[in-house]
Scaffold this active site. Sequence first.
Site, PDB file in Angstrom:
ATOM      1  CG  ASP A  11     -13.624  -7.230   1.741  1.00 26.42           C
ATOM      2  OD1 ASP A  11     -13.423  -6.515   2.753  1.00 26.42           O
ATOM      3  OD2 ASP A  11     -14.048  -6.770   0.664  1.00 26.42           O
ATOM      4  CE  LYS A  47       1.536 -17.026  -2.759  1.00 20.37           C
ATOM      5  NZ  LYS A  47       1.175 -18.405  -3.225  1.00 20.37           N
ATOM      6  CE1 TYR A  79      -3.559  -2.602   0.569  1.00 22.69           C
ATOM      7  CE2 TYR A  79      -4.665  -0.540   1.057  1.00 22.69           C
ATOM      8  CZ  TYR A  79      -4.720  -1.874   0.738  1.00 22.69           C
ATOM      9  OH  TYR A  79      -5.938  -2.476   0.584  1.00 22.69           O
ATOM     10  CG  ASP A 132      -1.876 -19.820  -1.855  1.00 23.72           C
ATOM     11  OD1 ASP A 132      -1.282 -19.932  -0.762  1.00 23.72           O
ATOM     12  OD2 ASP A 132      -1.508 -20.411  -2.897  1.00 23.72           O
ATOM     13  CG  ASP A 157      -8.084  -4.814   1.264  1.00 21.34           C
ATOM     14  OD1 ASP A 157      -9.028  -4.378   1.956  1.00 21.34           O
ATOM     15  OD2 ASP A 157      -8.009  -4.663   0.034  1.00 21.34           O
TER      16      ASP A 157
HETATM   17  C1  IPM Z   1     -10.459  -1.476   3.723  1.00 22.52           C
HETATM   18  C2  IPM Z   1     -10.713  -0.784   2.410  1.00 22.52           C
HETATM   19  C3  IPM Z   1      -9.583   0.191   2.151  1.00 22.52           C
HETATM   20  C4  IPM Z   1      -8.311  -0.600   1.987  1.00 22.52           C
HETATM   21  C5  IPM Z   1      -9.794   1.155   0.984  1.00 22.52           C
HETATM   22  C6  IPM Z   1     -11.089   1.939   1.104  1.00 22.52           C
HETATM   23  C7  IPM Z   1      -8.636   2.097   0.832  1.00 22.52           C
HETATM   24  O1  IPM Z   1     -10.859  -1.722   1.409  1.00 22.52           O
HETATM   25  O2  IPM Z   1     -10.319  -0.764   4.737  1.00 22.52           O
HETATM   26  O3  IPM Z   1     -10.421  -2.697   3.755  1.00 22.52           O
HETATM   27  O4  IPM Z   1      -8.019  -1.102   0.894  1.00 22.52           O
HETATM   28  O5  IPM Z   1      -7.601  -0.732   2.974  1.00 22.52           O
HETATM   29 MG    MG Z   2     -10.914  -3.743   2.103  1.00 20.18          MG
END
Ligand code: IPM
Ligand code: MG
Length: 370
Positions: A253, A192, A142, A225, A249
Amino acid sequence: MSNPSLLILPGDGIGPEVMAEVRKVIDWFGANRGLTFDVDEDLVGGCAYDAHGTPLTDATMEKAQAVDAVLLGAVGGPKYDSLDFSVKPERGLLRLRKEMDLYANLRPAQCFDALADFSSLKHDVVAGLDIMIVRELTSGVYFGEPRGIVREGNERVGINTQRYTESEIARVARAAFELARKRDNRVCSMEKANVMESGVLWRDVVQEVHDAEYPDVELSHMYADAGAMQLTRWPKQFDVIVTDNLFGDLLSDLAAMLTGSLGMLPSASLGAPMANGRPKALYEPVHGSAPDIAGQGKANPCACILSFAMALRYSFDLGEEATRLEQAVQKVLADGVRTADLMQSEAGATPATTAQMGDAVIAALQASQA
Ligand code: IPM
Ligand code: MG
């Protein structure tokens, strides 16, 4: 002693709607639990760009550095897609994370009983699930340099750099081990190491910190993975997962959807202790700005409300009040109150609005005092 201070940054999309419900919760704690916060509010993301030409002004950044905790809604939206990278809404959030040095991002994935049937996975796989993903938040790909899109000969090349120092890995590993000790005492580290040098170093450093400081915690390592595969196969094998910024990240999710809805998942981003002993901290829902449903009263405020519960626990050491709030949310779900994201397409049923969900949480808080 002065009141604890909060900076509220509702942001874009559904951010302001869900944050309005958190305001109700903050006011309730003030009126009923003697917990009065000094609350300031400001702009971040696209709305800040519209007002000031930047997704986060220096003045707002200074306020964020000065308060006890920042509460953020969400940033971004299609309106800003074509903006230059340096002023995109997301840069506002990334600047907060980087300059406050919020290196440990705690993303709990808990499956509430009332929602176990709502997951895309089988009931048995997710019922009772309670895992904590600790995502490194201030480094890695990032932020690594060099980055950019450059010209090489007659074509363009996109460049990002994955970069981790030992100390960056060690401090987030410590955060994970500390949390594990308060939970089931198990950490799984994901990288990884089979293809990336930064992954080899990650694995080594996590192991070293473990051996020197946390030998009592059970530590395992997994390729990220394979970790994604195991998270969908049998997520309950995990307690705490520690991983880098990008893998965290993705995996968070994935873990969020195990629990039924992204609309339920809170997060805490913590840094080093400030002079008053409290950690630098920002709390935000894991979900994004959801521009497709913004402004319609459809959004689920639970993730943002539960993020405030994390603030009570991690910034203000008010674990019992945090539990009170979490149980209020659980009761609302058990009572069958559902925003649209928590409904199978049951014909005829009318979903609760954002405000109705917030009001139901307030009513459950009220009942908790009876
Ligand atoms: C998260 C989001 C952020 C990230 C974005 C909005 C920059 O996806 O907090 O998970 O990628 O970290
Ligand atoms: Mg995210």
